[in-house]
Scaffold this motif. Structure first.
Motif, PDB file in Angstrom:
ATOM      1  N   LEU A  67      62.610  53.064  38.707  1.00 16.01           N
ATOM      2  CA  LEU A  67      61.445  52.674  39.272  1.00 16.01           C
ATOM      3  C   LEU A  67      61.653  51.379  40.443  1.00 16.01           C
ATOM      4  O   LEU A  67      62.353  50.819  39.944  1.00 16.01           O
ATOM      5  CB  LEU A  67      60.144  52.138  38.007  1.00 16.01           C
ATOM      6  CG  LEU A  67      59.825  52.957  37.073  1.00 16.01           C
ATOM      7  CD1 LEU A  67      59.201  51.957  36.061  1.00 16.01           C
ATOM      8  CD2 LEU A  67      59.557  53.848  37.513  1.00 16.01           C
ATOM      9  N   LYS A  68      60.769  51.638  41.237  1.00 16.13           N
ATOM     10  CA  LYS A  68      60.849  51.060  43.395  1.00 16.13           C
ATOM     11  C   LYS A  68      60.129  49.393  42.528  1.00 16.13           C
ATOM     12  O   LYS A  68      59.614  50.023  41.298  1.00 16.13           O
ATOM     13  CB  LYS A  68      60.246  51.598  43.648  1.00 16.13           C
ATOM     14  CG  LYS A  68      60.437  52.781  44.209  1.00 16.13           C
ATOM     15  CD  LYS A  68      60.792  53.469  45.490  1.00 16.13           C
ATOM     16  CE  LYS A  68      62.259  54.569  45.959  1.00 16.13           C
ATOM     17  NZ  LYS A  68      61.069  55.770  47.217  1.00 16.13           N
ATOM     18  N   GLN A  76      55.984  50.100  41.539  1.00 16.30           N
ATOM     19  CA  GLN A  76      55.884  51.477  41.053  1.00 16.30           C
ATOM     20  C   GLN A  76      55.468  51.559  39.884  1.00 16.30           C
ATOM     21  O   GLN A  76      56.437  50.368  39.045  1.00 16.30           O
ATOM     22  CB  GLN A  76      56.860  52.361  41.528  1.00 16.30           C
ATOM     23  CG  GLN A  76      57.147  53.605  41.450  1.00 16.30           C
ATOM     24  CD  GLN A  76      58.172  54.567  41.167  1.00 16.30           C
ATOM     25  OE1 GLN A  76      59.166  53.936  41.925  1.00 16.30           O
ATOM     26  NE2 GLN A  76      58.178  55.938  41.321  1.00 16.30           N
ATOM     27  N   LYS A  77      54.971  52.231  38.968  1.00 14.85           N
ATOM     28  CA  LYS A  77      54.320  51.835  37.877  1.00 14.85           C
ATOM     29  C   LYS A  77      54.579  53.468  37.313  1.00 14.85           C
ATOM     30  O   LYS A  77      54.577  54.283  37.423  1.00 14.85           O
ATOM     31  CB  LYS A  77      52.710  51.543  37.604  1.00 14.85           C
ATOM     32  CG  LYS A  77      52.811  50.304  37.951  1.00 14.85           C
ATOM     33  CD  LYS A  77      51.384  49.603  37.788  1.00 14.85           C
ATOM     34  CE  LYS A  77      50.756  48.303  38.588  1.00 14.85           C
ATOM     35  NZ  LYS A  77      51.266  47.389  37.969  1.00 14.85           N
ATOM     36  N   ILE A  78      54.648  53.549  35.745  1.00 20.17           N
ATOM     37  CA  ILE A  78      54.985  54.614  35.181  1.00 20.17           C
ATOM     38  C   ILE A  78      53.338  53.884  33.386  1.00 20.17           C
ATOM     39  O   ILE A  78      54.012  52.660  32.599  1.00 20.17           O
ATOM     40  CB  ILE A  78      55.916  54.787  34.565  1.00 20.17           C
ATOM     41  CG1 ILE A  78      55.792  56.282  33.816  1.00 20.17           C
ATOM     42  CG2 ILE A  78      56.986  53.918  33.579  1.00 20.17           C
ATOM     43  CD1 ILE A  78      56.940  56.964  33.636  1.00 20.17           C
ATOM     44  N   THR A 109      64.519  43.810  34.427  1.00 21.71           N
ATOM     45  CA  THR A 109      63.245  43.527  35.366  1.00 21.71           C
ATOM     46  C   THR A 109      62.183  44.277  35.678  1.00 21.71           C
ATOM     47  O   THR A 109      60.881  43.514  36.657  1.00 21.71           O
ATOM     48  CB  THR A 109      64.195  43.838  36.910  1.00 21.71           C
ATOM     49  OG1 THR A 109      65.025  45.324  36.472  1.00 21.71           O
ATOM     50  CG2 THR A 109      65.801  43.538  36.848  1.00 21.71           C
ATOM     51  N   CYS A 110      62.010  44.732  34.729  1.00 24.04           N
ATOM     52  CA  CYS A 110      60.070  45.450  34.955  1.00 24.04           C
ATOM     53  C   CYS A 110      59.236  44.479  34.048  1.00 24.04           C
ATOM     54  O   CYS A 110      60.381  43.784  33.587  1.00 24.04           O
ATOM     55  CB  CYS A 110      60.515  46.842  34.035  1.00 24.04           C
ATOM     56  SG  CYS A 110      61.851  47.851  34.652  1.00 24.04           S
ATOM     57  N   GLY A 117      58.359  48.787  37.928  1.00 19.37           N
ATOM     58  CA  GLY A 117      59.491  47.771  38.815  1.00 19.37           C
ATOM     59  C   GLY A 117      59.365  46.378  38.900  1.00 19.37           C
ATOM     60  O   GLY A 117      57.836  46.039  39.426  1.00 19.37           O
ATOM     61  N   PRO A 118      60.316  46.749  40.306  1.00 21.76           N
ATOM     62  CA  PRO A 118      61.890  47.426  39.251  1.00 21.76           C
ATOM     63  C   PRO A 118      62.400  47.699  38.351  1.00 21.76           C
ATOM     64  O   PRO A 118      62.297  46.568  37.963  1.00 21.76           O
ATOM     65  CB  PRO A 118      62.611  46.796  40.740  1.00 21.76           C
ATOM     66  CG  PRO A 118      62.014  45.556  40.438  1.00 21.76           C
ATOM     67  CD  PRO A 118      60.718  44.866  40.232  1.00 21.76           C
ATOM     68  N   GLY A 119      63.406  48.611  38.488  1.00 21.13           N
ATOM     69  CA  GLY A 119      63.998  48.612  36.949  1.00 21.13           C
ATOM     70  C   GLY A 119      63.980  50.290  36.500  1.00 21.13           C
ATOM     71  O   GLY A 119      63.952  51.184  36.872  1.00 21.13           O
ATOM     72  N   HIS A 120      65.088  50.098  35.408  1.00 21.40           N
ATOM     73  CA  HIS A 120      65.527  51.582  34.995  1.00 21.40           C
ATOM     74  C   HIS A 120      64.617  51.760  33.927  1.00 21.40           C
ATOM     75  O   HIS A 120      63.719  50.722  33.121  1.00 21.40           O
ATOM     76  CB  HIS A 120      66.861  51.358  34.491  1.00 21.40           C
ATOM     77  CG  HIS A 120      67.430  52.795  34.799  1.00 21.40           C
ATOM     78  ND1 HIS A 120      67.875  53.385  35.756  1.00 21.40           N
ATOM     79  CD2 HIS A 120      67.849  53.922  33.972  1.00 21.40           C
ATOM     80  CE1 HIS A 120      68.209  55.232  34.964  1.00 21.40           C
ATOM     81  NE2 HIS A 120      67.969  54.765  34.298  1.00 21.40           N
TER      82      HIS A 120
END
Length: 227
Positions: A153-154, A157-159, A172-173, A200-203
């Motif tokens: 995720l930038k 940016q959301k999911i 970091t998320c 995000g940011p993060g994985h």
């Protein structure tokens, strides 16, 4: 320490330790080991850590395994069909994972409880509410349910993830428990009342087959206790 992950549906991680190196796992996590691995059972911390493990559904005591008198080997097997993921934990790479994810780690990895910032919403958010945070230094091994899908995720940016499908994310998320919009969607949509929103940011690591979903599918086939 060296390691290798073997198997696909029911994987195992085999760790090769040098003399004096130490691993930690929950009771029952060890599958096999060399005879020079010394086991010590401990509460691993004060009352706060014990209470945190209780909240996360872990066992109150943990087992430490130390290679004594030379190099050692120890294996940790998954308890449910899925995946074993390895993470190298550092101050720059902290991991937040579902409460049942911990399989084993080096003794230098610290575990703590991580709550959703929206406490009142999270109180009813099911599995997405209580997470575990892993910090410190060293290798961490986690077990996730089913196949694992990853997203990067930038910033901003959301999911949106159905409760239970969030396996892990980098520190970091940001995670929040959100309600499904609309009363009709909430009660008749069949997707539950809450979702987990990750920013995000993060994985992010998502799992395809949460054990809770499997239990719900199988429940109608179990004999009723009233019979």
């Amino acid at each position: 320490m060296r390691y290798e992950i073997k198997g696909e549906t029911l994987p195992v991680v085999i760790c090769y330790l040098e003399n004096g190196e130490k691993m930690v796992t929950q009771g029952g996590g060890m599958a096999w080991m060399s005879p020079n691995m010394k086991m010590e059972t401990t509460s691993n911390g004060g009352l706060g850590k014990v209470f945190g493990r209780m909240l996360s559904g872990e066992k109150l005591f943990q087992n430490f395994y130390t290679a004594m008198g030379g190099n050692g080997m120890i294996a940790f097997a998954s308890s449910f069909p899925g995946s074993i993921e390895a993470f190298e934990i550092s101050p720059q790479n902290e991991i937040i994972a579902q409460k049942t994810a911990f399989l084993a780690s080096e003794a230098s990895v610290n575990t703590s409880i991580c709550f959703s910032k929206k406490f009142s919403s999270g109180l009813f958010g099911g599995e997405g509410f209580i997470m575990q945070k892993f910090s410190g230094h060293g290798m961490l091994f986690t077990e996730f349910d089913g196949h694992v899908v990853e997203y990067e995720l930038k910033p901003g940016q959301k999911i949106v993830v159905d409760t239970g499908h969030l396996a892990a994310m980098t520190g970091t998320c940001r995670m929040e428990i959100v309600t499904v919009p609309g009363v009709k969607n909430m009660f008749f949509g069949g997707e539950g009342v809450f979702n987990t929103e990750i920013t995000g940011p993060g994985h992010v690591w998502l799992q395809t087959m949460p054990i809770s979903n499997v239990a719900n599918v199988l429940r109608p086939y179990f004999p009723s206790s009233n019979n």
